[in-house]
Design a protein around this motif. Structure first.
Motif, PDB file in Angstrom:
ATOM      1  N   GLY A  91       0.811  -1.210   0.000  1.00 14.04           N
ATOM      2  CA  GLY A  91       0.000   0.000   0.000  1.00 14.04           C
ATOM      3  C   GLY A  91       0.845   1.261   0.000  1.00 14.04           C
ATOM      4  O   GLY A  91       0.538   2.235  -0.697  1.00 14.04           O
ATOM      5  N   TYR A  92       1.932   1.227   0.771  1.00 11.91           N
ATOM      6  CA  TYR A  92       2.838   2.374   0.834  1.00 11.91           C
ATOM      7  C   TYR A  92       3.455   2.659  -0.535  1.00 11.91           C
ATOM      8  O   TYR A  92       3.422   3.790  -1.023  1.00 11.91           O
ATOM      9  CB  TYR A  92       3.932   2.122   1.882  1.00 11.91           C
ATOM     10  CG  TYR A  92       5.086   3.087   1.773  1.00 11.91           C
ATOM     11  CD1 TYR A  92       4.982   4.378   2.283  1.00 11.91           C
ATOM     12  CD2 TYR A  92       6.267   2.716   1.145  1.00 11.91           C
ATOM     13  CE1 TYR A  92       6.038   5.274   2.157  1.00 11.91           C
ATOM     14  CE2 TYR A  92       7.323   3.605   1.020  1.00 11.91           C
ATOM     15  CZ  TYR A  92       7.203   4.880   1.528  1.00 11.91           C
ATOM     16  OH  TYR A  92       8.246   5.769   1.402  1.00 11.91           O
ATOM     17  N   GLN A  99       5.835   1.336  -9.613  1.00 12.06           N
ATOM     18  CA  GLN A  99       5.312   0.276 -10.472  1.00 12.06           C
ATOM     19  C   GLN A  99       5.605  -1.076  -9.817  1.00 12.06           C
ATOM     20  O   GLN A  99       6.761  -1.441  -9.625  1.00 12.06           O
ATOM     21  CB  GLN A  99       5.966   0.340 -11.856  1.00 12.06           C
ATOM     22  CG  GLN A  99       5.609   1.578 -12.629  1.00 12.06           C
ATOM     23  CD  GLN A  99       4.133   1.601 -13.033  1.00 12.06           C
ATOM     24  OE1 GLN A  99       3.368   0.692 -12.790  1.00 12.06           O
ATOM     25  NE2 GLN A  99       3.738   2.668 -13.681  1.00 12.06           N
ATOM     26  N   LEU A 100       4.549  -1.780  -9.467  1.00 15.27           N
ATOM     27  CA  LEU A 100       4.668  -3.088  -8.827  1.00 15.27           C
ATOM     28  C   LEU A 100       3.901  -4.111  -9.655  1.00 15.27           C
ATOM     29  O   LEU A 100       2.866  -3.790 -10.237  1.00 15.27           O
ATOM     30  CB  LEU A 100       4.085  -3.061  -7.413  1.00 15.27           C
ATOM     31  CG  LEU A 100       4.685  -2.079  -6.423  1.00 15.27           C
ATOM     32  CD1 LEU A 100       3.886  -2.097  -5.128  1.00 15.27           C
ATOM     33  CD2 LEU A 100       6.144  -2.421  -6.147  1.00 15.27           C
ATOM     34  N   PRO A 101       4.383  -5.345  -9.667  1.00 11.51           N
ATOM     35  CA  PRO A 101       3.607  -6.396 -10.338  1.00 11.51           C
ATOM     36  C   PRO A 101       2.351  -6.720  -9.533  1.00 11.51           C
ATOM     37  O   PRO A 101       2.232  -6.336  -8.368  1.00 11.51           O
ATOM     38  CB  PRO A 101       4.573  -7.583 -10.360  1.00 11.51           C
ATOM     39  CG  PRO A 101       5.481  -7.352  -9.209  1.00 11.51           C
ATOM     40  CD  PRO A 101       5.613  -5.861  -9.068  1.00 11.51           C
ATOM     41  N   THR A 102       1.436  -7.414 -10.147  1.00 13.47           N
ATOM     42  CA  THR A 102       0.240  -7.883  -9.449  1.00 13.47           C
ATOM     43  C   THR A 102       0.235  -9.399  -9.475  1.00 13.47           C
ATOM     44  O   THR A 102       0.210  -9.970 -10.570  1.00 13.47           O
ATOM     45  CB  THR A 102      -1.034  -7.337 -10.116  1.00 13.47           C
ATOM     46  OG1 THR A 102      -0.972  -5.912 -10.091  1.00 13.47           O
ATOM     47  CG2 THR A 102      -2.274  -7.791  -9.386  1.00 13.47           C
ATOM     48  N   PRO A 103       0.342 -10.069  -8.357  1.00 18.21           N
ATOM     49  CA  PRO A 103       0.453  -9.481  -7.030  1.00 18.21           C
ATOM     50  C   PRO A 103       1.867  -8.940  -6.773  1.00 18.21           C
ATOM     51  O   PRO A 103       2.830  -9.392  -7.394  1.00 18.21           O
ATOM     52  CB  PRO A 103       0.145 -10.649  -6.088  1.00 18.21           C
ATOM     53  CG  PRO A 103       0.573 -11.854  -6.848  1.00 18.21           C
ATOM     54  CD  PRO A 103       0.315 -11.534  -8.299  1.00 18.21           C
ATOM     55  N   LEU A 127      13.375  -1.550   7.598  1.00 17.86           N
ATOM     56  CA  LEU A 127      14.020  -0.974   6.421  1.00 17.86           C
ATOM     57  C   LEU A 127      13.447  -1.742   5.243  1.00 17.86           C
ATOM     58  O   LEU A 127      13.522  -2.973   5.219  1.00 17.86           O
ATOM     59  CB  LEU A 127      15.534  -1.144   6.486  1.00 17.86           C
ATOM     60  CG  LEU A 127      16.249  -0.260   7.514  1.00 17.86           C
ATOM     61  CD1 LEU A 127      16.012  -0.727   8.917  1.00 17.86           C
ATOM     62  CD2 LEU A 127      17.719  -0.215   7.211  1.00 17.86           C
ATOM     63  N   VAL A 128      12.886  -1.024   4.254  1.00 17.03           N
ATOM     64  CA  VAL A 128      12.074  -1.723   3.268  1.00 17.03           C
ATOM     65  C   VAL A 128      12.205  -1.127   1.859  1.00 17.03           C
ATOM     66  O   VAL A 128      12.415   0.065   1.684  1.00 17.03           O
ATOM     67  CB  VAL A 128      10.596  -1.725   3.730  1.00 17.03           C
ATOM     68  CG1 VAL A 128       9.986  -0.336   3.686  1.00 17.03           C
ATOM     69  CG2 VAL A 128       9.763  -2.707   2.964  1.00 17.03           C
ATOM     70  N   SER A 129      12.099  -2.023   0.883  1.00 15.31           N
ATOM     71  CA  SER A 129      11.936  -1.680  -0.526  1.00 15.31           C
ATOM     72  C   SER A 129      10.800  -2.575  -1.034  1.00 15.31           C
ATOM     73  O   SER A 129      10.307  -3.419  -0.287  1.00 15.31           O
ATOM     74  CB  SER A 129      13.234  -1.957  -1.306  1.00 15.31           C
ATOM     75  OG  SER A 129      13.334  -3.325  -1.649  1.00 15.31           O
ATOM     76  N   PRO A 130      10.390  -2.435  -2.290  1.00 16.60           N
ATOM     77  CA  PRO A 130       9.352  -3.342  -2.792  1.00 16.60           C
ATOM     78  C   PRO A 130       9.818  -4.800  -2.872  1.00 16.60           C
ATOM     79  O   PRO A 130       9.001  -5.698  -3.056  1.00 16.60           O
ATOM     80  CB  PRO A 130       9.044  -2.807  -4.196  1.00 16.60           C
ATOM     81  CG  PRO A 130       9.490  -1.396  -4.184  1.00 16.60           C
ATOM     82  CD  PRO A 130      10.668  -1.362  -3.249  1.00 16.60           C
TER      83      PRO A 130
END
Length: 139
Positions: A91-92, A99-103, A127-130
């Motif tokens: 969500g963030y 741009q993110l894949p689905t899912p 600490l986060v990335s996609p």
């Protein structure tokens, strides 16, 4: 009640510990502003908290510093037990136009941890990335 758990006069000590968190966006290289986080506690059962239900305690959103305005738990609410923080990573990043894949590879990231000492500060950063995340017990 032991002396370690009471003040002079037999009054119980207030819990002085607290639980805090913050989130850093490793793609941006800064705070993760506006990330939704849920806090749960696991219901204690006869075998500890291994099989208890997760009970919702709070829902918060990170501020401009990637932190929460105040502790997630403190005072008498800060007790030993099994806890879970759920960070809405997908969500963030979607809200920022990433741009993110689905899912998405990472959706909601749950971090399960234990609090053993009600007089300590437990800081649980993310600490986060996609594509990845890391955490540790901070100070």
């Amino acid at each position: 009640m032991s002396q370690a758990n009471s003040q002079p006069g037999g009054k119980p000590e207030a819990h002085s510990g607290r639980l805090t968190t913050h989130v850093l966006d490793t793609v941006l290289g800064g705070p993760a502003v506006g990330m939704h986080i849920e806090l749960y506690v696991r219901e204690a059962t006869s075998d500890g908290c291994a099989n208890g239900r997760w009970l919702s305690l709070r829902s918060v959103t990170t501020n401009d510093d990637g932190r929460i305005d105040g502790p997630l738990l403190s005072g008498d609410d800060f007790k030993p037990g099994c806890y879970r923080l759920v960070f809405d990573v997908e969500g963030y990043f979607r809200a920022r136009g990433t741009q993110l894949p689905t899912p998405a590879f990472l959706g909601k990231v749950p971090l399960d941890f234990g609090i053993a000492d009600a007089h300590s500060h437990y800081h649980v950063p993310l600490l986060v990335s996609p594509w990845s995340y890391s955490t540790y017990r901070g100070s």
